[in-house]
Design an enzyme around this catalytic site. Sequence first.
Site, short mmCIF file in Angstrom:
data_model
loop_
_atom_site.label_atom_id
_atom_site.label_comp_id
_atom_site.label_asym_id
_atom_site.label_seq_id
_atom_site.Cartn_x
_atom_site.Cartn_y
_atom_site.Cartn_z
N CYS A 14 11.20 -15.64 8.09
CA CYS A 14 11.14 -14.48 7.20
C CYS A 14 12.33 -13.56 7.44
O CYS A 14 12.76 -12.84 6.54
CB CYS A 14 9.84 -13.70 7.42
SG CYS A 14 8.35 -14.68 7.23
N VAL A 31 1.92 -14.08 -3.58
CA VAL A 31 0.53 -14.35 -3.19
C VAL A 31 -0.13 -13.08 -2.67
O VAL A 31 -1.28 -12.77 -3.01
CB VAL A 31 0.47 -15.46 -2.13
CG1 VAL A 31 -0.93 -15.58 -1.54
CG2 VAL A 31 0.89 -16.80 -2.74
N LYS A 51 -7.66 -19.59 7.64
CA LYS A 51 -7.13 -20.67 6.80
C LYS A 51 -5.63 -20.78 7.03
O LYS A 51 -4.85 -19.93 6.58
CB LYS A 51 -7.41 -20.42 5.32
CG LYS A 51 -6.97 -21.58 4.44
CD LYS A 51 -6.98 -21.23 2.97
CE LYS A 51 -5.63 -21.41 2.32
NZ LYS A 51 -4.95 -22.67 2.60
N GLU A 80 14.82 -14.54 -2.73
CA GLU A 80 14.46 -15.21 -1.48
C GLU A 80 14.49 -16.72 -1.69
O GLU A 80 13.80 -17.25 -2.57
CB GLU A 80 13.08 -14.78 -1.00
CG GLU A 80 12.72 -15.37 0.35
CD GLU A 80 11.32 -14.98 0.82
OE1 GLU A 80 11.14 -14.75 2.01
OE2 GLU A 80 10.42 -14.93 -0.04
N GLU A 109 2.56 -9.35 6.08
CA GLU A 109 4.01 -9.48 6.19
C GLU A 109 4.42 -10.57 5.23
O GLU A 109 3.89 -11.68 5.29
CB GLU A 109 4.42 -9.81 7.63
CG GLU A 109 5.92 -9.74 7.87
CD GLU A 109 6.58 -11.11 7.81
OE1 GLU A 109 7.36 -11.32 6.84
OE2 GLU A 109 6.33 -11.94 8.68
N GLY A 128 2.88 -14.55 4.40
CA GLY A 128 3.16 -15.51 3.35
C GLY A 128 4.04 -14.89 2.29
O GLY A 128 4.77 -13.93 2.55
N SER A 129 3.94 -15.40 1.08
CA SER A 129 4.83 -14.94 0.02
C SER A 129 4.38 -13.61 -0.56
O SER A 129 3.19 -13.27 -0.55
CB SER A 129 4.90 -15.98 -1.10
OG SER A 129 3.75 -15.93 -1.91
#
Length: 543
Positions: free
Chosen positions: A327, A269, A212, A425, A293, A265-266
């Site tokens: 990132c 999450v 996804k 961030e 990561e 991603g974050s």
Amino acid sequence: MSFGFFNIPAPVNEPVKEYRPGSPEREAVKQAIATFRSQEADIPMYIGNEEIRTNQKVRLAPPHDHQHTLGYFHEGTAEHVNKAINAALSAKDAWAALPWEHRANIFLKAADLLAGPYRARINAATMLGQSKNAYQAEIDSACELIDFLRFNAKYMAEIYAQQPNSASGVWNRLEYRPLEGFVFALTPFNFTAIAGNLPAAPAMLGNTIVWKPAYTQVLSANVFMEVLKEAGLPDGVINLIYVDGPVAGDIIFNHADFAGIHFTGSTKVFQTIWGEIGANIHKYKSYPRIVGETGGKDFVLVHETADADEVAVGLVRGAFEYQGQKCSAASRAYIPSNLWSAVESKVKQFLSEVKMGGVEDFTNFVNAVIDERAFKKISAYIDEAKKSDQVEIVAGGNYDGSKGYFIEPTVIKVQDPAYRTMCEEIFGPVLSVYVYEPSYFDSIIKTVDQTSEYALTGSIFAKDRYIIERVSKALENAAGNFYINDKPTGAVVGQQPFGGARASGTNDKAGSALNLYRWLSARTIKETYVPPRHFGYPFLEAE
């Protein structure tokens, strides 16, 4: 049939093309951009042997020109998540049984397709869909993705070759099996290479995947699927779906055959996903592999012995390439007062030369941030900084979302090293600077280490080797990728394995064999040639 031990062609990092005026690569990508802009893409999901289209179409637009329609992709539902899982499980036995050199060949062919006939297409899709300039797209969607495929094939061969010792009369062997079940790849918008590697790495090792991608990366994800299919990837090995995250997660993380997640991603999450997996741990056949990561609040620490010009280049490139949406992007800098005037002057000079606009104009260094949500979040930080009497806007500070989501490269000088923009961030073109007195360097090292929950990348600029050594040790847990006299971005596959710890992830180092081990389940086989015929041992004999 004969078998052998096979050597993968030695991988070499894909050369980065320069896209100079008049170069063949520049003309090719311009033509590919024109083609994408002249038609509306109709992008299906890929599940098993089907290309699936639904009644729910989602519009794609360039972030730098959000009124233009690049096309539509077909959004799925829970039904398609289940269908993708079933397709992955159905394909698993045949894919896992395929000799490893044949799996490797598919991905090596995909690398050559990306390096050749698909190079302009994958770069143009990344430029338009993710608003990357030609050079940033080249180092990402072409070179890094090619490197992932080629180097991972080499690492796979090296892992399979690692075998245990055997005593006399015994042969010990290790089998490196794929995980039992399916792997979920949940991928980000900011790097086409990461989005391709997250499903491809576990698939190369015999796993089957439900993939996804971020909705804002679908255009280039679709091109990568085209490449994989042309390279001969069997149906069902990688199933590409576009489904709302919670809908997908509710099914996947409750499925008995869920074997692992490969995530970028974050942090929020990822922590939510980890909690869901933990709550459902009793439902799974095996303990799932969790590889992620996540975020970063990446630092540049400058010592009084550093060169001001080198620091300025590192800050401008590290903070503002791809609009700070890496990132690893430099987000906070600590600069000694003896150098600040020179660094500030040079940064302002560089930024006065920077052009901002659409990717179609190759003279633009800065393009748009990814979407309206990011635009509003980043601009809110800037607005708050403008209102604070503790903050000075050194450069930039303007933004305009009327045509595209454009935010100027912005440098904020703070009086408090714990000010919000030094700690949180932002994921945009905002660099926060704290100027300190050189005599307080030791305390600044501690501030760098303790300010952020993240530990992804960081750098030290210094000429004093004792200082470099001391900072390297003191900040060993503050950055998984640490740079000396360089910007904290630009990790290259095979050279700087990438990943961080703390709130930045599991530090499983994409671009190295360390990551591949996570997608394998080893089985030890011991074969004894002449088994004993009595239970006794010599020590049992009477005196």
